[in-house]
Design a protein around this motif. Sequence first.
Motif, PDB file in Angstrom:
ATOM      1  N   LYS A   8     106.634  46.250   0.712  1.00  0.00           N
ATOM      2  CA  LYS A   8     107.676  47.051   1.390  1.00  0.00           C
ATOM      3  C   LYS A   8     107.107  48.403   1.808  1.00  0.00           C
ATOM      4  O   LYS A   8     107.297  48.859   2.941  1.00  0.00           O
ATOM      5  CB  LYS A   8     108.879  47.226   0.469  1.00  0.00           C
ATOM      6  CG  LYS A   8     110.017  48.002   1.099  1.00  0.00           C
ATOM      7  CD  LYS A   8     111.220  48.067   0.172  1.00  0.00           C
ATOM      8  CE  LYS A   8     112.356  48.839   0.845  1.00  0.00           C
ATOM      9  NZ  LYS A   8     113.549  48.858  -0.007  1.00  0.00           N
ATOM     10  N   LYS A   9     106.377  49.050   0.878  1.00  0.00           N
ATOM     11  CA  LYS A   9     105.775  50.359   1.155  1.00  0.00           C
ATOM     12  C   LYS A   9     104.803  50.256   2.330  1.00  0.00           C
ATOM     13  O   LYS A   9     104.832  51.084   3.248  1.00  0.00           O
ATOM     14  CB  LYS A   9     105.056  50.856  -0.108  1.00  0.00           C
ATOM     15  CG  LYS A   9     104.291  52.147   0.048  1.00  0.00           C
ATOM     16  CD  LYS A   9     103.604  52.507  -1.274  1.00  0.00           C
ATOM     17  CE  LYS A   9     102.416  53.410  -1.055  1.00  0.00           C
ATOM     18  NZ  LYS A   9     101.629  53.587  -2.268  1.00  0.00           N
ATOM     19  N   GLU A  46     107.162  41.268  -8.476  1.00  0.00           N
ATOM     20  CA  GLU A  46     108.050  42.389  -8.151  1.00  0.00           C
ATOM     21  C   GLU A  46     107.241  43.600  -7.688  1.00  0.00           C
ATOM     22  O   GLU A  46     107.583  44.253  -6.691  1.00  0.00           O
ATOM     23  CB  GLU A  46     108.901  42.742  -9.369  1.00  0.00           C
ATOM     24  CG  GLU A  46     109.892  43.858  -9.112  1.00  0.00           C
ATOM     25  CD  GLU A  46     110.724  44.212 -10.345  1.00  0.00           C
ATOM     26  OE1 GLU A  46     111.277  45.326 -10.346  1.00  0.00           O
ATOM     27  OE2 GLU A  46     110.806  43.410 -11.293  1.00  0.00           O
ATOM     28  N   ARG A  47     106.167  43.900  -8.393  1.00  0.00           N
ATOM     29  CA  ARG A  47     105.323  45.049  -8.004  1.00  0.00           C
ATOM     30  C   ARG A  47     104.673  44.813  -6.646  1.00  0.00           C
ATOM     31  O   ARG A  47     104.575  45.724  -5.826  1.00  0.00           O
ATOM     32  CB  ARG A  47     104.257  45.313  -9.070  1.00  0.00           C
ATOM     33  CG  ARG A  47     104.878  45.894 -10.342  1.00  0.00           C
ATOM     34  CD  ARG A  47     103.865  46.373 -11.327  1.00  0.00           C
ATOM     35  NE  ARG A  47     103.146  47.534 -10.784  1.00  0.00           N
ATOM     36  CZ  ARG A  47     101.996  47.961 -11.266  1.00  0.00           C
ATOM     37  NH1 ARG A  47     101.430  47.343 -12.280  1.00  0.00           N
ATOM     38  NH2 ARG A  47     101.387  49.006 -10.745  1.00  0.00           N
ATOM     39  N   ASN A  71     107.234  45.428  -3.960  1.00  0.00           N
ATOM     40  CA  ASN A  71     107.398  46.864  -3.713  1.00  0.00           C
ATOM     41  C   ASN A  71     106.245  47.403  -2.874  1.00  0.00           C
ATOM     42  O   ASN A  71     106.446  48.220  -1.971  1.00  0.00           O
ATOM     43  CB  ASN A  71     107.510  47.634  -5.028  1.00  0.00           C
ATOM     44  CG  ASN A  71     108.787  47.331  -5.777  1.00  0.00           C
ATOM     45  OD1 ASN A  71     109.788  46.908  -5.187  1.00  0.00           O
ATOM     46  ND2 ASN A  71     108.761  47.527  -7.082  1.00  0.00           N
TER      47      ASN A  71
END
Length: 183
Positions: free
Chosen positions: A141-142, A134-135, A138
């Motif tokens: 995506k960033k 999950e991290r 993220n």
Amino acid sequence: GAGNMYEKSLDREAGSAAPAAASGDVSSVHSEFENSLKKIEDEDAGRTKIWQHEYAAELATLQSAMQKKGDFEGWSAVRDELSRVEENLSIPEEALVAAPQELSVLQKKYREGQSRNIAENKKAIRALTNRYVERLGNLQKKMTMQGKMDSAAAVNAEIKKIKTSLEAESPETQPKDPAVKGR
């Protein structure tokens, strides 16, 4: 430890292809994951040592009780189990005895506890790994939003590798007997 199916890290493999600015983010996320994984494995090793010590102590007590009541066959069976445990710290199906009943009950008690510990360890590793994925998602995506496509691609490769490892480790592919030699 339980062995680590996720040992290959992004910063050791694909991270070298990523720009330096992004590799710091990935490295810190990966370091946190590795540290948490080591903590889980250390806790599991501690529980295993306690389990082994308690089982050996209860076997020794049972062996003494068998000797005191004059049960040579029972004493011998417990002696054989003590010897077997020195070689194989788990209690596989084929090691279970029918008699004496006291030994059978003790084996089943510790085998069930060992199975619970293994299941708890796998559950903790899976939860940690899911948080890691999950991290990374993220972070990917960033990086994508910032136009750091090479970095995003490297993170994506790590996510895919971990998801493949998770699928390979799914319960359907595991043996029915969770007792592992050397545990």
